[in-house]
Every structure is written in structure tokens, then in C-alpha cells.
Design a protein around this motif. Structure first.
Motif, PDB file in Angstrom:
ATOM      1  N   LYS A 168       0.932  -0.883   0.038  1.00  0.00           N
ATOM      2  CA  LYS A 168       0.100   0.510  -0.063  1.00  0.00           C
ATOM      3  C   LYS A 168       0.957   1.548   0.158  1.00  0.00           C
ATOM      4  CE  LYS A 168      -4.082  -1.946   2.453  1.00  0.00           C
ATOM      5  NZ  LYS A 168      -5.342  -2.097   3.441  1.00  0.00           N
ATOM      6  N   LEU A 169       0.555   2.300  -0.455  1.00  0.00           N
ATOM      7  CA  LEU A 169       1.020   3.719  -0.618  1.00  0.00           C
ATOM      8  C   LEU A 169      -0.194   4.788  -0.396  1.00  0.00           C
ATOM      9  CD1 LEU A 169       3.363   4.243  -2.091  1.00  0.00           C
ATOM     10  CD2 LEU A 169       2.008   5.568  -3.830  1.00  0.00           C
TER      11      LEU A 169
ATOM     12  N   ALA B 281       2.954   7.373 -11.927  1.00  0.00           N
ATOM     13  CA  ALA B 281       3.828   6.323 -11.420  1.00  0.00           C
ATOM     14  C   ALA B 281       2.851   5.232 -10.820  1.00  0.00           C
ATOM     15  CB  ALA B 281       4.384   7.383 -10.227  1.00  0.00           C
ATOM     16  N   ILE B 282       1.714   6.127 -10.287  1.00  0.00           N
ATOM     17  CA  ILE B 282       0.339   5.606  -9.121  1.00  0.00           C
ATOM     18  C   ILE B 282      -0.018   4.848  -9.994  1.00  0.00           C
ATOM     19  CG2 ILE B 282       0.397   7.446  -6.823  1.00  0.00           C
ATOM     20  CD1 ILE B 282      -1.730   8.269  -8.701  1.00  0.00           C
ATOM     21  N   ASP B 283      -0.299   5.392 -11.649  1.00  0.00           N
ATOM     22  CA  ASP B 283      -0.957   4.412 -12.454  1.00  0.00           C
ATOM     23  C   ASP B 283      -0.252   3.354 -12.827  1.00  0.00           C
ATOM     24  OD1 ASP B 283      -3.034   6.990 -12.833  1.00  0.00           O
ATOM     25  OD2 ASP B 283      -2.221   6.997 -14.979  1.00  0.00           O
TER      26      ASP B 283
ATOM     27  N   LEU C 139       1.872   1.604 -10.540  1.00  0.00           N
ATOM     28  CA  LEU C 139       1.965   0.415  -9.406  1.00  0.00           C
ATOM     29  C   LEU C 139       0.711  -0.301  -9.421  1.00  0.00           C
ATOM     30  CD1 LEU C 139       4.013   0.205  -7.374  1.00  0.00           C
ATOM     31  CD2 LEU C 139       2.578   2.481  -5.696  1.00  0.00           C
ATOM     32  N   GLY C 140      -0.319   0.880  -9.294  1.00  0.00           N
ATOM     33  CA  GLY C 140      -1.927   0.295  -9.314  1.00  0.00           C
ATOM     34  C   GLY C 140      -2.058  -0.892  -8.251  1.00  0.00           C
ATOM     35  N   VAL C 141      -1.649  -0.008  -7.048  1.00  0.00           N
ATOM     36  CA  VAL C 141      -2.204  -0.579  -5.548  1.00  0.00           C
ATOM     37  C   VAL C 141      -2.557   0.216  -4.850  1.00  0.00           C
ATOM     38  CG1 VAL C 141       0.504  -2.079  -5.570  1.00  0.00           C
ATOM     39  CG2 VAL C 141       0.275   0.345  -4.646  1.00  0.00           C
ATOM     40  N   PRO C 142      -3.075  -0.590  -3.554  1.00  0.00           N
ATOM     41  CA  PRO C 142      -4.047   0.920  -2.735  1.00  0.00           C
ATOM     42  C   PRO C 142      -3.185   2.506  -2.298  1.00  0.00           C
ATOM     43  CG  PRO C 142      -4.740  -1.619  -2.371  1.00  0.00           C
ATOM     44  CD  PRO C 142      -3.502  -2.066  -3.085  1.00  0.00           C
ATOM     45  N   THR C 143      -3.628   3.407  -2.866  1.00  0.00           N
ATOM     46  CA  THR C 143      -3.199   4.643  -2.555  1.00  0.00           C
ATOM     47  C   THR C 143      -4.242   5.375  -1.875  1.00  0.00           C
ATOM     48  OG1 THR C 143      -1.695   3.884  -4.783  1.00  0.00           O
ATOM     49  CG2 THR C 143      -2.129   6.300  -3.673  1.00  0.00           C
ATOM     50  N   LEU C 144      -3.906   5.719  -1.066  1.00  0.00           N
ATOM     51  CA  LEU C 144      -3.700   6.973  -0.388  1.00  0.00           C
ATOM     52  C   LEU C 144      -3.502   8.256  -0.523  1.00  0.00           C
ATOM     53  CD1 LEU C 144      -6.392   8.088   2.504  1.00  0.00           C
ATOM     54  CD2 LEU C 144      -4.139   7.826   3.835  1.00  0.00           C
ATOM     55  N   LEU C 145      -4.552   8.641  -0.746  1.00  0.00           N
ATOM     56  CA  LEU C 145      -4.350  10.454  -1.316  1.00  0.00           C
ATOM     57  C   LEU C 145      -4.968  11.382  -0.349  1.00  0.00           C
ATOM     58  CD1 LEU C 145      -5.371   9.617  -5.037  1.00  0.00           C
ATOM     59  CD2 LEU C 145      -2.460  10.027  -4.663  1.00  0.00           C
ATOM     60  N   LEU C 146      -3.646  12.046   0.326  1.00  0.00           N
ATOM     61  CA  LEU C 146      -3.959  12.975   1.353  1.00  0.00           C
ATOM     62  C   LEU C 146      -3.498  14.635   1.464  1.00  0.00           C
ATOM     63  CD1 LEU C 146      -4.955  11.603   5.412  1.00  0.00           C
ATOM     64  CD2 LEU C 146      -3.595  13.823   4.761  1.00  0.00           C
TER      65      LEU C 146
ATOM     66  N   GLU D   7      -8.948   8.578 -10.999  1.00  0.00           N
ATOM     67  CA  GLU D   7      -8.572   7.641 -12.386  1.00  0.00           C
ATOM     68  C   GLU D   7      -8.116   6.735 -11.824  1.00  0.00           C
ATOM     69  OE1 GLU D   7      -6.711  12.791 -13.622  1.00  0.00           O
ATOM     70  OE2 GLU D   7      -5.421  11.352 -12.717  1.00  0.00           O
ATOM     71  N   GLY D   8      -8.534   5.941 -10.965  1.00  0.00           N
ATOM     72  CA  GLY D   8      -8.241   4.307 -10.860  1.00  0.00           C
ATOM     73  C   GLY D   8      -8.715   3.890  -9.829  1.00  0.00           C
ATOM     74  N   PRO D   9      -8.698   2.502  -9.817  1.00  0.00           N
ATOM     75  CA  PRO D   9      -8.731   1.542  -8.916  1.00  0.00           C
ATOM     76  C   PRO D   9      -8.440   1.886  -7.680  1.00  0.00           C
ATOM     77  CG  PRO D   9      -8.055   0.583 -10.628  1.00  0.00           C
ATOM     78  CD  PRO D   9      -7.881   2.033 -10.714  1.00  0.00           C
ATOM     79  N   HIS D  10      -8.877   1.161  -6.193  1.00  0.00           N
ATOM     80  CA  HIS D  10      -8.294   1.246  -4.739  1.00  0.00           C
ATOM     81  C   HIS D  10      -7.529   2.634  -4.468  1.00  0.00           C
ATOM     82  CE1 HIS D  10      -8.718  -3.119  -5.956  1.00  0.00           C
ATOM     83  NE2 HIS D  10      -8.096  -2.651  -6.949  1.00  0.00           N
ATOM     84  N   ARG D  11      -8.186   3.531  -4.935  1.00  0.00           N
ATOM     85  CA  ARG D  11      -7.424   4.865  -4.202  1.00  0.00           C
ATOM     86  C   ARG D  11      -9.129   5.214  -3.237  1.00  0.00           C
ATOM     87  NH1 ARG D  11      -4.951   7.722 -10.202  1.00  0.00           N
ATOM     88  NH2 ARG D  11      -3.972   6.059 -10.641  1.00  0.00           N
ATOM     89  N   GLU D  12      -8.035   5.819  -2.227  1.00  0.00           N
ATOM     90  CA  GLU D  12      -8.627   6.556  -1.184  1.00  0.00           C
ATOM     91  C   GLU D  12      -8.389   7.917  -0.903  1.00  0.00           C
ATOM     92  OE1 GLU D  12      -9.863   6.808   3.411  1.00  0.00           O
ATOM     93  OE2 GLU D  12      -8.755   5.632   2.085  1.00  0.00           O
ATOM     94  N   GLY D  13      -9.610   9.290  -1.773  1.00  0.00           N
ATOM     95  CA  GLY D  13      -8.540  10.414  -1.743  1.00  0.00           C
ATOM     96  C   GLY D  13      -9.572  11.188   0.146  1.00  0.00           C
TER      97      GLY D  13
END
Length: 235
Positions: free
Chosen positions: A90-91, A171-173, A175-182, A202-208
Motif C-alpha cells: 500500500k502507498l 507512477a501511481i497508474d 503501480l496500481g496498488v491501494p493508494t491513499l491521497l491525503l 483516475e484509478g481503482p483502489h484509491r482513497e482521497g
């Protein structure tokens, strides 16, 4: 562009109650040695990523899955590092650089390096801390200034050009892992609400997430809420 592991000082205790933490000073920051300069036109981040990878693999073993977190320039670095290393579960990116959108600075920064004496230098650093890093003036305490002061003096890596060149989305495209954007609500390095909404869509498994009342240094200014978000995300 001026950082150290101490930017996470209000988060380390809460996170280490549940996780094993490694908080590096990246090459050219604070207590870590600087890397040789790259030739003009070359990607100056690549040697830094290579050094980070070798260090981490020496500590935990190559291919060992890890979670990554990054703040500001460290966010872009973490995203690109994750792509290069792999084995990232996760990132979490906080106020990340490299997003490719405009800043919304309301106050001009002061060149503290040009100050004629320490008093003027301290005044310039204090001004910049409020102009760039923290929104709430009550958050600008002695600890925040000390971290800012030490980190500014200890930084030798030129990150501004790297961040302005973008690369976060790619990079996050990739990577494609669950990503928290805070981001903090008042972060002046971006316009957080539309940026977070766009990146998350813009991608799955992303939390803003946008944390109300916080500036750029969100994990210091709103430590309790940030810690809760990180613990929930990393699980």
C-alpha cells in the motif's frame, strides 16, 4: 523541498504502536550523505531511488513486501520508488509533489540564505513556515520551528525541478496498488479538493481525503486525524 524524518515526529509514536517503522533521511537531506551530482539533463532522482532501495533491502531483504508513506517531495519519491522496487502493498501520499498542477501561494517566500545575521534568518524561516507549511498560526510552535530550521539547513538535494517535472500520476497508474491521497484543506502547493477528487477517480483502489483546517504539513498540524487515517488505511 527541505525535509527530514522529523516531519513525521508527531506520527511515529502512534504508528509504531502497530507497525515497524523505518523513517529515513533521504540522500542529501539532514543527516544522510549527499549523492554525486548527475549530468545535465539526466534524472537526478534515479541515484536517490537506487540508494534508498539498497538501504531498505539491506534492512528488510529484497522482495520483502512493505507499505510506503511519503510527504511533499517524499510523496513523489515514494511513488516512483514503489514502481522501481516493487513488493509494495500500500502507498500513502500526503501533500505529494509531482502532481503537475499549479500552486496557490498567497504569501511570497523569503530567501533565508540571504539573511545578514541569525536574527534575520530566523525571521525569514518563521515567515516561510507560515507561508508554505502550516495554516493555523497556533500550530507554529517551538517544535515546528526547530524541525523546519534543522531541515532547511540540512537539505542539499535540489528537489524543486524534480517535483515541477511531474510524474506522480504516471507512477501511481503504473503501480496500481491501494493508494491513499491525503492533503490539508489549505495546502498552498495545490488546490486540494479538485486535485484529490481527480486523482482518486483516475484509478481503482484509491482513497482521497482532504483534512479540514490543515495546511501543507498536514501530519503535524492535524496529527491525531492524520494518524487515524493512516492506521485505518494500512490496517
Amino acid at each position: 523541498g527541505h525535509g527530514s524524518w522529523m516531519h513525521w515526529l508527531r506520527n511515529a509514536e502512534a504508528l509504531s504502536a502497530h507497525r515497524t517503522l523505518f523513517l529515513p533521511d533521504m540522500p542529501g537531506f539532514h543527516d544522510s550523505d549527499a549523492l554525486p551530482r548527475v549530468a545535465p539533463g539526466e534524472d537526478s532522482l534515479l541515484p536517490l531511488l537506487k540508494a534508498l532501495g539498497a538501504t531498505l533491502d539491506a534492512l528488510v531483504g529484497a522482495g520483502t513486501p512493505v507499505d510506503l508513506g511519503g510527504f511533499s517531495f517524499g510523496g513523489l519519491t515514494a511513488a516512483r520508488f514503489a514502481v522501481q522496487r516493487g513488493a509494495v502493498r500500500k502507498l500513502a501520499l500526503l501533500g505529494s509533489g509531482g502532481h503537475g498542477t499549479l500552486r496557490r501561494m498567497t504569501a511570497q517566500m523569503i530567501n533565508w540564505r540571504a539573511a545578514p545575521d541569525r536574527e534575520a534568518e530566523r525571521a525569514a524561516l518563521l515567515h516561510n513556515l507560515g507561508a508554505l507549511m502550516l495554516h493555523d498560526t497556533s500550530a507554529i510552535d517551538a517544535l515546528a520551528f526547530e524541525i523546519h530550521d534543522i531541515s532547511c539547513h540540512g537539505t542539499r538535494f535540489r528537489s524543486k525541478e524534480v517535483s515541477q517535472a511531474g510524474g506522480l500520476r504516471k507512477a501511481i497508474d503504473t503501480l496500481g496498488v491501494p493508494t491513499l491521497l491525503l492533503w490539508g484543506e489549505y495546502d498552498v502547493t495545490a488546490d486540494p479538493r479538485p486535485l484529490v477528487a481527480q486523482l482518486a477517480s483516475e484509478g481503482p483502489h484509491r482513497e482521497g481525503v482532504v483534512i479540514d483546517g490543515a495546511g501543507h504539513w498536514v501530519q503535524y498540524e492535524r496529527a491525531a486525524e492524520t494518524n487515524a487515517r493512516l492506521l485505518k488505511f494500512f490496517g
